[in-house]
Design a protein around this motif. Structure first.
Motif, PDB file in Angstrom:
ATOM      1  N   THR A 134       0.836  -1.205   0.000  1.00 13.49           N
ATOM      2  CA  THR A 134       0.000   0.000   0.000  1.00 13.49           C
ATOM      3  C   THR A 134       0.869   1.252   0.000  1.00 13.49           C
ATOM      4  O   THR A 134       0.601   2.223  -0.735  1.00 13.49           O
ATOM      5  CB  THR A 134      -0.930   0.012   1.222  1.00 13.49           C
ATOM      6  N   GLN A 135       1.918   1.250   0.822  1.00  7.79           N
ATOM      7  CA  GLN A 135       2.837   2.385   0.844  1.00  7.79           C
ATOM      8  C   GLN A 135       3.500   2.574  -0.517  1.00  7.79           C
ATOM      9  O   GLN A 135       3.693   3.710  -0.985  1.00  7.79           O
ATOM     10  CB  GLN A 135       3.909   2.149   1.911  1.00  7.79           C
ATOM     11  N   GLU A 136       3.820   1.470  -1.190  1.00  2.70           N
ATOM     12  CA  GLU A 136       4.459   1.559  -2.503  1.00  2.70           C
ATOM     13  C   GLU A 136       3.503   2.116  -3.548  1.00  2.70           C
ATOM     14  O   GLU A 136       3.909   2.875  -4.442  1.00  2.70           O
ATOM     15  CB  GLU A 136       4.972   0.190  -2.922  1.00  2.70           C
ATOM     16  N   TYR A 137       2.204   1.745  -3.451  1.00  3.38           N
ATOM     17  CA  TYR A 137       1.213   2.360  -4.342  1.00  3.38           C
ATOM     18  C   TYR A 137       1.220   3.875  -4.165  1.00  3.38           C
ATOM     19  O   TYR A 137       1.136   4.643  -5.132  1.00  3.38           O
ATOM     20  CB  TYR A 137      -0.193   1.837  -4.025  1.00  3.38           C
ATOM     21  N   GLY A 138       1.301   4.312  -2.890  1.00  6.69           N
ATOM     22  CA  GLY A 138       1.320   5.746  -2.614  1.00  6.69           C
ATOM     23  C   GLY A 138       2.557   6.423  -3.171  1.00  6.69           C
ATOM     24  O   GLY A 138       2.480   7.519  -3.743  1.00  6.69           O
ATOM     25  N   LYS A 139       3.698   5.785  -3.011  1.00  7.12           N
ATOM     26  CA  LYS A 139       4.939   6.333  -3.556  1.00  7.12           C
ATOM     27  C   LYS A 139       4.851   6.453  -5.068  1.00  7.12           C
ATOM     28  O   LYS A 139       5.248   7.473  -5.655  1.00  7.12           O
ATOM     29  CB  LYS A 139       6.107   5.428  -3.155  1.00  7.12           C
ATOM     30  N   ASP A 140       4.316   5.422  -5.705  1.00 10.16           N
ATOM     31  CA  ASP A 140       4.163   5.431  -7.157  1.00 10.16           C
ATOM     32  C   ASP A 140       3.223   6.548  -7.601  1.00 10.16           C
ATOM     33  O   ASP A 140       3.460   7.228  -8.603  1.00 10.16           O
ATOM     34  CB  ASP A 140       3.633   4.071  -7.615  1.00 10.16           C
ATOM     35  N   LEU A 141       2.131   6.723  -6.845  1.00  7.07           N
ATOM     36  CA  LEU A 141       1.175   7.786  -7.160  1.00  7.07           C
ATOM     37  C   LEU A 141       1.844   9.159  -7.119  1.00  7.07           C
ATOM     38  O   LEU A 141       1.671   9.977  -8.030  1.00  7.07           O
ATOM     39  CB  LEU A 141       0.005   7.732  -6.177  1.00  7.07           C
ATOM     40  N   LYS A 142       2.596   9.417  -6.071  1.00  5.63           N
ATOM     41  CA  LYS A 142       3.244  10.723  -5.923  1.00  5.63           C
ATOM     42  C   LYS A 142       4.278  10.962  -7.021  1.00  5.63           C
ATOM     43  O   LYS A 142       4.409  12.067  -7.536  1.00  5.63           O
ATOM     44  CB  LYS A 142       3.875  10.832  -4.536  1.00  5.63           C
ATOM     45  N   GLU A 143       4.986   9.898  -7.398  1.00  2.00           N
ATOM     46  CA  GLU A 143       5.963  10.039  -8.480  1.00  2.00           C
ATOM     47  C   GLU A 143       5.289  10.368  -9.802  1.00  2.00           C
ATOM     48  O   GLU A 143       5.898  10.998 -10.675  1.00  2.00           O
ATOM     49  CB  GLU A 143       6.775   8.760  -8.605  1.00  2.00           C
ATOM     50  N   LYS A 144       4.033   9.957  -9.940  1.00  2.00           N
ATOM     51  CA  LYS A 144       3.297  10.226 -11.169  1.00  2.00           C
ATOM     52  C   LYS A 144       2.531  11.551 -11.108  1.00  2.00           C
ATOM     53  O   LYS A 144       1.766  11.865 -12.016  1.00  2.00           O
ATOM     54  CB  LYS A 144       2.343   9.061 -11.463  1.00  2.00           C
ATOM     55  N   GLY A 145       2.679  12.291 -10.011  1.00  2.00           N
ATOM     56  CA  GLY A 145       2.081  13.616  -9.917  1.00  2.00           C
ATOM     57  C   GLY A 145       0.922  13.756  -8.963  1.00  2.00           C
ATOM     58  O   GLY A 145       0.393  14.856  -8.784  1.00  2.00           O
ATOM     59  N   GLY A 146       0.477  12.660  -8.335  1.00  2.00           N
ATOM     60  CA  GLY A 146      -0.635  12.728  -7.402  1.00  2.00           C
ATOM     61  C   GLY A 146      -0.212  13.255  -6.038  1.00  2.00           C
ATOM     62  O   GLY A 146       0.974  13.302  -5.702  1.00  2.00           O
TER      63      GLY A 146
END
Length: 456
Positions: free
Chosen positions: A195-207
């Protein structure tokens, strides 16, 4: 689930204690939230996702991938992502064996398993594909096991094998049984970390992710202060708010309440069931190589006690299933009288409790006296003794229950409300187990639904 009389009697005897600590608890919570909040009031987003659990984060990530030019934010009431169901589960990557052939759950689980392994490899997240045995211990269970085998084949579960008792020890040297299903692609992982990795990925994509933002209401803005491009106002604790074009809620244990805030029906209601695990002593953990599950009894709503290895080398035994006295109540002493009364007064829970009264009372007794679970454990691993088990962690399952007392076993989406709230806000009221394994495939399904319904 053994009726409501016991709970009400206990409730009356404890109410003074709850009142004495309530004001202190609120003060501490208010200070912590205020200290951590960093949300810019009035910020405008194309999509707002409410809920930072694994389904909400997977869906937010999928939406950001599909619509890279959209400004997207996740609002999570806790200080971290995946604090509750996503971080308090068994950690199993399921293969899709149990679910009705042709059902959405079956398809999403098998697809989700493949997507999960791909994601874990891409992000170098550690996991173990340790496999799983579903073990029959008598002739009655063999018939049920054969039904599971047929389901698994129809669901396209990869490489499922039906093995005889003598071959069980090839996979689990210390396990006893007369026949079993072997699922080599069942695995284990830390879903909280995922779940934390999903969040990291989201932020890297601009979220963006706003923690400590507890959503209190959804409103369609009108009048001179309205913003026609972002007409939905999402308000939270401490006067925080954001504006959005579109909103998705994935609130887990609070999904029904979020839906009600958006003008939807009270039903189905979320009833919190705590699952308590035991821990196997480190000296005996070598007896367990992979997941060992019983053949489920169709008379009861849960899978039964099983053996689950963990990424840290420990082995969990369980879980049971008992009513939690708080929607996030991981211990007997975790009590919220509003949550408890909400469950006890709900006709759906009362009917459910009556139907499974004997089962529910047995679960409560076994919760109080953990040695009573030893008999079930020794059916599979005879070398376990009372000194080898102790109380372990627990989780709370958000079980959707209909007003007629049935357990809701399918996805429930709701728009409800009036005006733009019915067109631009989508509530995911139930994302049934195995939600973690299926999270990436569920995310694709929800994104498809939002694209069609909201004309994104």
């Amino acid at each position: 689930m053994a009726g409501t009389g016991f709970y009400i009697h206990w409730l009356r005897s404890s109410i003074k204690y709850q009142r004495s600590v309530l004001s202190t608890h609120r003060l501490a919570k208010s200070f912590t939230t205020r200290k951590l909040s960093s949300t810019k009031n009035g910020a405008c987003y194309d999509i707002v996702v409410v809920g930072g659990g694994i389904v909400g984060m997977a869906t937010a990530r999928e939406l950001q991938i599909r619509y890279p030019n959209f400004k997207l934010a996740v609002l999570e009431k806790e200080r971290e992502l995946g604090v509750h169901q996503s971080g308090h589960n068994s950690g199993v990557i399921h293969a899709g064996i149990y679910y009705k052939p042709g059902s959405l759950k079956a398809r999403l689980c098998v697809e989700g398993m493949h997507l999960a392994y791909k994601f874990l490899d891409e992000k170098c997240i550690p996991y173990k594909k340790c496999g799983k045995l579903i073990v029959a211990t008598n002739e009655l269970e063999i018939g049920r096991l054969m039904d599971l085998y047929e389901r698994a084949k129809q669901n396209n579960c990869p490489d499922i094998e039906l093995i005889e008792g003598k071959d069980i020890k090839k996979h689990e040297p210390h396990c006893e049984g007369v026949k079993a299903l072997w699922s080599p692609h069942t695995g284990i992982v830390d879903w909280g970390r995922v779940t934390q990795e999903y969040g990291k990925d989201l932020k890297e994509k601009g979220g963006a992710i706003h923690n400590s933002f507890q959503v209190d209401n959804f409103q369609e803005e009108t009048g001179a202060t309205s913003n026609n491009d972002y007409p939905i106002r999402v308000t939270g604790n401490e006067n925080k708010f954001v504006r959005a074009k579109y909103v998705l809620t994935c609130g887990g244990l609070h999904s029904d309440r979020l839906a009600q805030k958006g003008g939807c029906s009270k039903d189905p209601r979320i009833i919190p069931f705590r699952g308590e695990y035991l821990l196997l002593s480190p000296e005996k953990c070598h007896l367990i190589k992979g997941n060992i599950y019983p053949v489920p009894d169709p008379r009861f709503p849960f899978l039964g006690v099983h053996f689950t290895p963990r990424m840290d080398g420990s082995v969990w035994l369980g879980p049971n299933a008992i009513l939690a006295f708080k929607r996030e109540g991981y211990r007997w002493r975790d009590i919220d009288f509003s949550d408890l009364l909400d469950a006890l007064k709900y006709p759906g829970f009362q009917k459910l409790a009556f139907k499974y009264a004997v089962f529910g009372m047995g679960e409560m007794i076994r919760s109080a006296f953990i040695g009573l679970q030893l008999k079930e454990l020794r059916k599979y691993i005879p070398h376990i003794s009372a000194k080898d088990i102790k109380r372990g962690p627990s989780g709370v399952r958000a079980q959707a229950v209909a007003s007629d007392g049935t357990l809701v076993d399918d996805f429930v989406f709701d728009s409800g409300g009036k005006g733009l709230l019915s067109k631009r806000v989508l509530h995911c009221r139930n994302a049934p187990s195995p939600g973690a394994t299926s999270s990436l495939s569920i995310a694709k399904m929800i994104a498809d639904k939002m694209t069609k319904q909201m004309d994104l």
